[in-house]
Every structure is written in C-alpha cells, then in structure tokens.
Design a protein around this motif. Structure first.
Motif, PDB file in Angstrom:
ATOM      1  N   ARG A 120       7.829  30.861 -34.385  1.00  0.00           N
ATOM      2  CA  ARG A 120       8.097  29.945 -33.281  1.00  0.00           C
ATOM      3  C   ARG A 120       8.406  30.771 -32.037  1.00  0.00           C
ATOM      4  O   ARG A 120       9.516  31.283 -31.885  1.00  0.00           O
ATOM      5  CB  ARG A 120       9.268  29.015 -33.653  1.00  0.00           C
ATOM      6  N   CYS A 122       9.046  31.385 -28.079  1.00  0.00           N
ATOM      7  CA  CYS A 122       9.631  30.589 -26.990  1.00  0.00           C
ATOM      8  C   CYS A 122       9.897  31.461 -25.769  1.00  0.00           C
ATOM      9  O   CYS A 122      10.166  32.662 -25.887  1.00  0.00           O
ATOM     10  CB  CYS A 122      10.922  29.910 -27.441  1.00  0.00           C
ATOM     11  N   TYR A 164       6.914  27.304 -27.539  1.00  0.00           N
ATOM     12  CA  TYR A 164       7.790  26.448 -26.748  1.00  0.00           C
ATOM     13  C   TYR A 164       8.074  27.122 -25.412  1.00  0.00           C
ATOM     14  O   TYR A 164       8.171  28.353 -25.335  1.00  0.00           O
ATOM     15  CB  TYR A 164       9.114  26.204 -27.478  1.00  0.00           C
ATOM     16  N   THR A 166      10.913  27.072 -23.756  1.00  0.00           N
ATOM     17  CA  THR A 166      12.284  27.579 -23.699  1.00  0.00           C
ATOM     18  C   THR A 166      12.889  27.593 -25.099  1.00  0.00           C
ATOM     19  O   THR A 166      12.395  26.928 -26.026  1.00  0.00           O
ATOM     20  CB  THR A 166      13.173  26.694 -22.811  1.00  0.00           C
ATOM     21  N   SER A 169      14.063  23.998 -25.975  1.00  0.00           N
ATOM     22  CA  SER A 169      13.024  23.090 -26.471  1.00  0.00           C
ATOM     23  C   SER A 169      12.664  23.405 -27.923  1.00  0.00           C
ATOM     24  O   SER A 169      12.349  22.505 -28.704  1.00  0.00           O
ATOM     25  CB  SER A 169      11.782  23.158 -25.579  1.00  0.00           C
ATOM     26  N   CYS A 170      12.717  24.674 -28.284  1.00  0.00           N
ATOM     27  CA  CYS A 170      12.467  25.076 -29.673  1.00  0.00           C
ATOM     28  C   CYS A 170      13.542  24.497 -30.594  1.00  0.00           C
ATOM     29  O   CYS A 170      13.229  23.879 -31.625  1.00  0.00           O
ATOM     30  CB  CYS A 170      12.435  26.598 -29.775  1.00  0.00           C
TER      31      CYS A 170
END
Length: 278
Positions: A120, A122, A164, A166, A169-170
């Motif tokens: 993930r 970001c 993502y 930021t 937001s993740c």
C-alpha cells in the motif's frame, strides 16, 4: 523467469508466439515439443506445462509441426498439470511512503519475492510530491513490478497493490474495510484470526526495537501491517496519526536506512518471526 504465469482464462489456450513468455520459453529455455516448463495460474496452482505442438502462422495445412514458432504468428500448444498451491502469500501487509520511482521498482520486486500479501503506497508530508505523478503511481504499473517479483520467486500469487495520496487516506481505507467486514480484522482475512499487529517503523524515539517487540508479541498466526515512511521519514502529524490508529512505533537500530532497505529488513524480520523463512 522462474515460472511462466498465466491468467485463469489463458491456461487452457495456446500461447501466441509473439508473447514475451513464448519467446522466453523458446529462445532462453530452448524448449521444444515434448519438453516441460514450470507454469502456474495467477492466484492459483503451480505445476508443469508440457509442450504438445509448436506451429507458425505460415504453415501449410497438414504440414509437420514446426520446431520453432516464427515471430509474427503461430503459437505454442501445451497441457498444464497442477502440482502445488503455488506458494501462497504470507499475512504481512506493507504500508510504504512513496520512494523514488527507480528505487520503487526494486522494492516492489523484493516485496513480491518475499511473499507479502499487499503493498500500500501512499504519499507522505515529507515525501517528494512529484513521485505521485510518476508512472508507478498507477496501481496497474505497480502490479507489473509485483508480477515480476512473483515470477522471480517461482510463485503463482501476486501481492495486491494499492496507491493512496496520503497516509490518512490509506488508514481510512483500512478502517473502512474493517468496518465493512463486520470484524475486528481487515477485510479478506479469516475473522477467527487474532487481531492484527500494527507496526510503524520509525527511527525517531521509537517505543522499542522491532526485534524485541516481535519476540514479546509473536506474529505467527496473525496478520501484520507494517508502515514505513518515505525517504525523509514520518512527520510529527503522521506519527500522531499512526499512534491514534493503534500503530506502535518501533525502531531498527541507530542507522538511517533508505526506504527500500528498511522495507526489506523489516519484512524479513517479521516473516522470520512468522516462521515463513524456515
């Protein structure tokens, strides 16, 4: 290429001679009719594929099978025999502040080779904002690099990519998944598994070392989410956010590591404690 991977809908069809996989099988592996190569279904089983026929586009009807397909047409025909589970991924999820794109390519391949479940990426407050405009900010491009690492590991399972803008937001997305799954664990994980370990790697006043924490809180049998900042680390606001969301800040010694180095080291330590490297 340590395994030739196919989408589920491809495994029962001939492989076009123009496909890079076909070129590798013929020109690098030097395979011909009757030979086998290691193959797998993405997200499924791995096994052996046996070449039954190699033809070219300009063959006359009824002509003997060609030994090598000509570029521009033709196909490799094969049968697939599944033999294993394809090396399933481990329940380790990496949250990574966007690094330099050239470093990110190596990082993604290494994460896939190690067998993490998801990556993930970001944007971070101290990270370079232009990195999010690079081609690797596209989840489809991230997937390609993860696929390369999966092939290197001779696995059939590719880590899931997320991007993502930021850190917030993740973490919001993870929280939403947990809510939608109606369980205390992240969606997609067995709800009978103990709650996940939430780890934030940070060399600024960590609570303790990653190694010591893992010995006190064995990760075997539970999912782990490990967050690592971009090249300038986490900002004070991001540290506060991580702690607010339940992440424990942990260190890996006094040396400052590149993001990709920190990812590989931390993932290796966690996977070792999971028993994944035995």
């Amino acid at each position: 290429m340590n395994i030739c991977l196919f989408a589920p809908e491809e495994i029962s069809k001939p492989l076009n001679a123009d496909d890079p996989r076909a070129q590798h099988i013929i020109k690098v592996l030097h395979k011909g009719v009757g030979d086998t190569f290691y193959a797998g279904v993405i997200g499924g089983q791995a096994g052996t594929a046996t070449i039954t026929k190699i033809d070219s586009q300009d063959q006359d009807a009824g002509a003997e099978t060609a030994s090598t397909p000509k570029k521009g047409g033709g196909a490799i025909h094969f049968t697939f025999t599944p033999q294993s589970d394809g090396k399933p991924l481990f329940p380790l999820h990496m949250i990574i502040g966007f690094p330099r794109p050239i470093q990110l390519k190596r990082l993604l391949r290494d994460m896939a080779a190690l067998g993490v479940s998801s990556v993930r990426l970001c944007g971070t407050e101290l990270g370079e904002k232009s990195y999010l405009k690079a081609s690797l900010s596209d989840p489809a491009e991230v997937y390609k690099m993860l696929l390369d690492g999966t092939v290197q590991a001779a696995s059939a399972h590719v880590p899931e990519p997320f991007v993502y803008p930021t850190l917030a937001s993740c973490l919001d997305a993870l929280a939403a998944d947990a809510t939608q799954s109606a369980s205390p664990v992240i969606v997609g994980l067995d709800p009978t598994i103990r709650s996940p370990l939430l780890l934030a790697l940070d060399n600024v006043k960590p609570a303790q070392s990653l190694g010591a924490f893992l010995r006190e809180n064995p990760p075997a049998g539970r999912p782990v989410f490990a967050a690592i900042g971009s090249e300038r680390g986490w900002s004070p606001a991001e540290r506060a956010l991580l702690e607010e969301r339940g992440f424990v800040r942990l260190g890996m010694g006094q040396r400052v590591m590149r993001t990709e180095t920190a990812c590989t080291v931390s993932a290796s330590l966690i996977l070792s404690e999971m028993g994944a490297l035995e």
